[in-house]
Motif scaffolding. Structure first.
Motif, PDB file in Angstrom:
ATOM      1  N   ALA A   1      31.558  30.946  37.475  1.00 58.12           N
ATOM      2  CA  ALA A   1      32.938  31.036  37.094  1.00 58.12           C
ATOM      3  C   ALA A   1      33.710  32.342  37.660  1.00 58.12           C
ATOM      4  CB  ALA A   1      33.018  31.219  35.434  1.00 58.12           C
ATOM      5  N   ALA A   2      32.950  33.442  37.653  1.00 58.78           N
ATOM      6  CA  ALA A   2      33.608  34.700  38.201  1.00 58.78           C
ATOM      7  C   ALA A   2      33.817  34.439  39.758  1.00 58.78           C
ATOM      8  CB  ALA A   2      32.393  35.918  37.925  1.00 58.78           C
ATOM      9  N   PHE A   3      33.042  33.656  40.439  1.00 66.31           N
ATOM     10  CA  PHE A   3      33.216  33.505  41.841  1.00 66.31           C
ATOM     11  C   PHE A   3      34.706  32.726  41.822  1.00 66.31           C
ATOM     12  CE2 PHE A   3      32.851  32.920  46.161  1.00 66.31           C
ATOM     13  CZ  PHE A   3      33.070  31.500  46.566  1.00 66.31           C
ATOM     14  N   HIS A   4      35.113  31.690  41.175  1.00 68.72           N
ATOM     15  CA  HIS A   4      36.296  31.124  41.345  1.00 68.72           C
ATOM     16  C   HIS A   4      37.509  31.891  40.814  1.00 68.72           C
ATOM     17  CE1 HIS A   4      34.710  27.617  43.018  1.00 68.72           C
ATOM     18  NE2 HIS A   4      33.689  27.214  41.956  1.00 68.72           N
ATOM     19  N   ALA A   5      37.026  32.603  39.442  1.00 63.43           N
ATOM     20  CA  ALA A   5      38.235  33.514  39.094  1.00 63.43           C
ATOM     21  C   ALA A   5      38.678  34.441  40.328  1.00 63.43           C
ATOM     22  CB  ALA A   5      37.649  34.439  37.958  1.00 63.43           C
TER      23      ALA A   5
ATOM     24  N   TYR B   1      38.485  38.978  34.516  1.00 66.63           N
ATOM     25  CA  TYR B   1      37.680  39.976  33.841  1.00 66.63           C
ATOM     26  C   TYR B   1      36.505  39.147  33.428  1.00 66.63           C
ATOM     27  CZ  TYR B   1      41.594  43.082  34.345  1.00 66.63           C
ATOM     28  OH  TYR B   1      42.614  43.476  34.823  1.00 66.63           O
ATOM     29  N   GLU B   2      36.262  37.812  33.529  1.00 69.17           N
ATOM     30  CA  GLU B   2      35.197  37.037  33.173  1.00 69.17           C
ATOM     31  C   GLU B   2      34.014  37.850  33.995  1.00 69.17           C
ATOM     32  OE1 GLU B   2      36.169  33.049  32.837  1.00 69.17           O
ATOM     33  OE2 GLU B   2      34.066  32.817  33.320  1.00 69.17           O
TER      34      GLU B   2
ATOM     35  N   PRO C   1      38.691  48.363  31.302  1.00 69.03           N
ATOM     36  CA  PRO C   1      39.464  48.155  32.714  1.00 69.03           C
ATOM     37  C   PRO C   1      40.885  48.874  32.899  1.00 69.03           C
ATOM     38  CG  PRO C   1      39.428  46.144  31.570  1.00 69.03           C
ATOM     39  CD  PRO C   1      38.757  47.218  30.401  1.00 69.03           C
ATOM     40  N   TRP C   2      41.147  49.802  32.969  1.00 72.68           N
ATOM     41  CA  TRP C   2      42.340  50.803  32.972  1.00 72.68           C
ATOM     42  C   TRP C   2      43.097  50.413  34.411  1.00 72.68           C
ATOM     43  CZ3 TRP C   2      43.376  52.623  28.430  1.00 72.68           C
ATOM     44  CH2 TRP C   2      42.394  53.103  27.643  1.00 72.68           C
ATOM     45  N   THR C   3      44.467  50.290  34.370  1.00 75.47           N
ATOM     46  CA  THR C   3      45.255  50.416  35.462  1.00 75.47           C
ATOM     47  C   THR C   3      45.912  51.734  35.454  1.00 75.47           C
ATOM     48  OG1 THR C   3      45.504  48.059  35.136  1.00 75.47           O
ATOM     49  CG2 THR C   3      46.718  49.216  36.920  1.00 75.47           C
ATOM     50  N   GLY C   4      45.789  52.338  36.773  1.00 74.84           N
ATOM     51  CA  GLY C   4      46.514  53.789  36.511  1.00 74.84           C
ATOM     52  C   GLY C   4      46.857  54.171  38.244  1.00 74.84           C
ATOM     53  N   ILE C   5      47.381  55.158  38.080  1.00 74.02           N
ATOM     54  CA  ILE C   5      47.735  55.791  39.579  1.00 74.02           C
ATOM     55  C   ILE C   5      46.783  57.091  39.474  1.00 74.02           C
ATOM     56  CG2 ILE C   5      49.474  57.299  40.757  1.00 74.02           C
ATOM     57  CD1 ILE C   5      51.543  55.518  39.276  1.00 74.02           C
ATOM     58  N   PRO C   6      45.979  57.410  40.661  1.00 75.83           N
ATOM     59  CA  PRO C   6      45.179  58.622  40.824  1.00 75.83           C
ATOM     60  C   PRO C   6      46.204  59.905  40.253  1.00 75.83           C
ATOM     61  CG  PRO C   6      44.769  57.025  42.548  1.00 75.83           C
ATOM     62  CD  PRO C   6      45.893  56.228  41.724  1.00 75.83           C
TER      63      PRO C   6
END
Ligand SMILES: Nc1nc2c(c(=O)[nH]1)N[C@H]1C(S)=C(S)[C@@H](COP(=O)(O)O)O[C@H]1N2
Ligand SMILES: [Mo]
Length: 313
Positions: A18-22, A49-50, A137-142
């Motif tokens: 599943a993770a591979f296909h995701a 995210y799986e 799992p954050w998203t951000g700018i260094p």
């Protein structure tokens, strides 16, 4: 807005189907979206995210917990208050004021301070001083890249971040006995702020940051207790001297300036040797040992070489 794929997206080791296909779907989406610019900050299209884990193989904390179990005293002291009331805060338009020891100071629109900066996804352990923790799992700018655009001067030794002060939209700031002298402020030594792990967060789980998590901009310093990661930032000041920080002002015996996660230095009222990794229940508390620097010692310990970490807690 440029979007960079998550750093750990490269297929490696054993992966579930599943993770591979995701991942394949995600890579496809990236290819299709290459050059697209109509993506709001904090959005990583179709990020899978799986089966994703931290670099130590820890499972991600479910999104519903990250966005409903919060500390954001501007909206109340109950863990559910921020999710209940933070929608009352207006985040558009958003202005960031930069002041102090830098070449480029003044008031900037959010779009102008994020423009051209590449967002990354970082899966970090997040450890509150209250002894619960998550994997997010954050998203951000260094932060180094974010701050460099203001060209701090050589005399800048610290950077202070200030949260929005708007009692009309933040009911906790209207409370008579909140104890906190608003606005909430936090600060870092400039070398801590410039460390590659330090992030200016704009999103979580591949989506723009929800208000309760500190939209539209919040700090993330994964080796420090959660209270350092100040939310909904409206002012950044470069200073020569060490600024005071909100929890240190409130209870200096309990909360220091550094706040590095340290299982050997207990809070005066409880142990810091272990933590409850969420989800945690009465029957399955999921209590695990706390690691020095929250497990990031290899990367950050040198920042504190020669310092007595019991004194500088
Ligand atoms: N402005 C502001 N920032 C804040 C807080 C707060 O009350 N006000 N709480 C801090 C604390 S104690 C923690 S643990 C984290 C919680 O972040 P989260 O709700 O996204 O998990 O935010 C930190 N940043
Ligand atoms: Mo916290």
């Amino acid at each position: 807005m440029l979007i960079k794929p998550p750093i750990d997206i490269a297929p490696s080791g054993i992966t579930s189907e599943a993770a591979f296909h995701a991942r394949r779907r995600f890579v496809k989406a990236l290819a299709l979206g290459a050059g697209a610019s109509l993506v709001p900050p904090g959005t990583l299209a179709n990020a899978p995210y799986e089966g994703k884990t931290s670099e130590r193989g820890e499972a991600l904390t479910p999104e519903e917990i990250i966005t409903s179990y919060n500390n954001f005293y501007e909206f109340g002291t109950d863990k559910g208050d921020p999710a209940r009331y933070a929608h009352e805060m207006t985040i558009e338009p958003w202005t960031v004021e930069v002041r102090g020891r830098a070449e480029k100071t003044g008031k900037f629109a959010l779009e102008d301070v994020t423009k051209g900066l590449v967002e990354e996804e970082r899966i970090y352990r997040f450890r509150c001083v209250e002894a619960w923790s998550m994997v997010v799992p954050w998203t951000g700018i260094p932060m180094a890249k974010f701050l460099a655009q203001f060209e701090p001067k050589g005399s800048a030794k610290y950077v202070r971040f200030t949260t929005l002060h708007r009692p009309s939209e933040m009911r906790g700031q209207r409370a008579l006995f909140s104890g906190i002298d608003w606005p909430y402020v936090e600060a870092l030594r400039l070398d801590e702020a410039y460390h590659p792990l330090t992030l200016m967060v704009t999103g979580v789980y591949g989506k723009p940051l929800p208000n309760q998590n500190g939209a539209p901009l919040r700090l993330m310093v994964p080796w420090k207790y959660g209270f350092k990661s100040v939310k909904s930032i409206v002012q950044i000041a470069f200073t020569e001297r060490q600024p005071r920080n909100t929890w240190n002002i409130l209870a200096p015996q309990e909360y220091g300036f550094y706040a590095n996660v340290n299982p050997e230095v207990d809070h005066p009222r409880w142990s810091q040797a272990t933590e409850r990794r969420l989800p945690s229940t009465l029957f399955n508390p999921n209590r695990i040992p706390t690691l020095p620097f929250n497990g990031y010692g290899e990367q950050v310990a040198e920042l504190y070489a020669g310092m007595d970490l019991r004194r500088y807690y």
